[in-house]
Write a protein that holds these residues in place. Structure first.
Motif, mmCIF file in Angstrom:
data_model
loop_
_atom_site.group_PDB
_atom_site.id
_atom_site.type_symbol
_atom_site.label_atom_id
_atom_site.label_comp_id
_atom_site.label_asym_id
_atom_site.label_seq_id
_atom_site.Cartn_x
_atom_site.Cartn_y
_atom_site.Cartn_z
ATOM 1 N N TRP A 145 0.815 -1.211 0.000
ATOM 2 C CA TRP A 145 0.000 0.000 0.000
ATOM 3 C C TRP A 145 0.850 1.263 0.000
ATOM 4 N N MET A 146 2.018 1.201 0.635
ATOM 5 C CA MET A 146 2.894 2.371 0.588
ATOM 6 C C MET A 146 3.537 2.518 -0.786
ATOM 7 N N THR A 147 3.685 1.407 -1.508
ATOM 8 C CA THR A 147 4.140 1.505 -2.892
ATOM 9 C C THR A 147 3.132 2.298 -3.720
ATOM 10 N N ARG A 148 1.849 2.024 -3.500
ATOM 11 C CA ARG A 148 0.801 2.791 -4.186
ATOM 12 C C ARG A 148 0.842 4.260 -3.758
ATOM 13 N N SER A 149 0.990 4.482 -2.456
ATOM 14 C CA SER A 149 1.043 5.854 -1.946
ATOM 15 C C SER A 149 2.203 6.629 -2.562
ATOM 16 N N ILE A 150 3.363 5.995 -2.601
ATOM 17 C CA ILE A 150 4.548 6.672 -3.139
ATOM 18 C C ILE A 150 4.388 6.935 -4.635
ATOM 19 N N ALA A 151 3.762 6.002 -5.350
ATOM 20 C CA ALA A 151 3.509 6.231 -6.771
ATOM 21 C C ALA A 151 2.672 7.494 -6.973
ATOM 22 N N LEU A 152 1.705 7.705 -6.090
ATOM 23 C CA LEU A 152 0.868 8.900 -6.175
ATOM 24 C C LEU A 152 1.624 10.139 -5.710
ATOM 25 N N THR A 153 2.482 9.997 -4.722
ATOM 26 C CA THR A 153 3.322 11.126 -4.306
ATOM 27 C C THR A 153 4.202 11.582 -5.457
ATOM 28 N N LEU A 154 4.694 10.634 -6.238
ATOM 29 C CA LEU A 154 5.559 10.961 -7.371
ATOM 30 C C LEU A 154 4.811 11.644 -8.509
ATOM 31 N N SER A 155 3.495 11.792 -8.380
ATOM 32 C CA SER A 155 2.755 12.585 -9.374
ATOM 33 C C SER A 155 3.239 14.030 -9.366
ATOM 34 N N ALA A 156 3.810 14.463 -8.246
ATOM 35 C CA ALA A 156 4.384 15.816 -8.197
ATOM 36 C C ALA A 156 5.543 15.945 -9.178
ATOM 37 N N VAL A 157 6.275 14.854 -9.377
ATOM 38 C CA VAL A 157 7.386 14.848 -10.335
ATOM 39 C C VAL A 157 6.860 14.753 -11.752
ATOM 40 N N THR A 158 5.971 13.782 -12.007
ATOM 41 C CA THR A 158 5.473 13.598 -13.371
ATOM 42 C C THR A 158 4.661 14.808 -13.834
ATOM 43 N N LEU A 159 3.947 15.444 -12.926
ATOM 44 C CA LEU A 159 3.209 16.666 -13.278
ATOM 45 C C LEU A 159 4.148 17.710 -13.858
ATOM 46 N N ARG A 160 5.282 17.897 -13.185
ATOM 47 C CA ARG A 160 6.233 18.924 -13.624
ATOM 48 C C ARG A 160 6.989 18.524 -14.877
ATOM 49 N N LEU A 161 7.072 17.242 -15.144
ATOM 50 C CA LEU A 161 7.667 16.803 -16.400
ATOM 51 C C LEU A 161 6.717 17.043 -17.570
ATOM 52 N N TYR A 162 5.411 16.932 -17.297
ATOM 53 C CA TYR A 162 4.419 17.116 -18.367
ATOM 54 C C TYR A 162 4.114 18.593 -18.653
ATOM 55 N N LEU A 163 4.192 19.434 -17.639
ATOM 56 C CA LEU A 163 3.748 20.823 -17.816
ATOM 57 C C LEU A 163 4.447 21.575 -18.952
ATOM 58 N N PRO A 164 5.756 21.382 -19.185
ATOM 59 C CA PRO A 164 6.388 22.115 -20.305
ATOM 60 C C PRO A 164 5.999 21.590 -21.680
ATOM 61 N N VAL A 165 5.450 20.371 -21.748
ATOM 62 C CA VAL A 165 5.179 19.748 -23.044
ATOM 63 C C VAL A 165 4.243 20.584 -23.916
#
Length: 206
Positions: A145-165
């Motif tokens: 369950w913490m693997t799932r939680s961390i995957a969602l926490t990492l949305s902060a990283v993927t969000l910022r990777l997508y924003l310049p696109v």
């Protein structure tokens, strides 16, 4: 040797991305909200509690991710791991609830609101379930369950990777932002599910 090298690169990338994005997220403390986060600054004026709970504490949870995945810390300093886990849980709860409020009041449209709103709900829920399993000493379930939680926490990283696109491809930003509201976390969660089902040990050694 190749596996070891790939593991080292993965760990370095994890630390740099998590800590780096967390520090960048706090740029408003130096430059101010209007100049550094202009497209969401209206939230700071209309609902400051939710806004600052989210933008201050979400980076805390992100910065704690590499520490919580650090096997050496878990094995040799279990008390520190548990204390940091509590800090992670509190940060996710407060910033997740703040994020849910911001999603419900966004001007980006209903589809984007649903995307960010569900992210907030799943983020808080997976973290709470993971902590509950830890308190019950069911550590395999806690890890999953913490693997799932961390995957969602990492949305902060993927969000910022997508924003310049959209800017790089000259796409309509409003429409792209609606897609990013889902793309920043749904693939992360799917990858987490694949890892949970394929690997007996989900947390990388460091």
């Amino acid at each position: 040797m190749l596996v070891s090298s790939l593991g080292f690169v993965r760990n370095v990338a994890l630390w740099l991305l998590c800590v780096g994005v967390a520090l960048v997220s706090w740029r408003f403390m130096v430059g101010g909200v209007e100049s550094t986060m202009g497209f969401v600054a209206y939230h700071a004026m209309a609902r400051p509690l939710a806004f600052y709970a989210h933008v201050v504490l979400a980076p805390v949870s992100l910065a704690l991710v590499p520490f919580q995945l650090w096997q050496g810390l878990r094995d040799r300093r279990g008390t520190v791991h548990r204390l940091l886990g509590r800090a992670y849980g509190v940060s996710v709860l407060a910033s997740g609830l703040g994020g849910l409020w911001l999603a419900a009041t966004t001007t980006a449209g209903l589809v984007a609101a649903l995307g960010f709103g569900l992210l907030a709900v799943f983020w808080v829920a997976t973290t709470a379930i993971g902590i509950a399993f830890a308190m019950g000493a069911d550590y395999p379930s806690h890890q999953q369950w913490m693997t799932r939680s961390i995957a969602l926490t990492l949305s902060a990283v993927t969000l910022r990777l997508y924003l310049p696109v959209p800017l790089l491809l000259d796409l309509d930003f409003a429409q792209s932002y609606t897609a990013i509201a889902w793309l920043c976390w749904v693939p992360n969660l799917l990858i987490a599910e694949v890892l949970i089902r394929r690997r007996p040990s989900l947390i990388p050694a460091q």
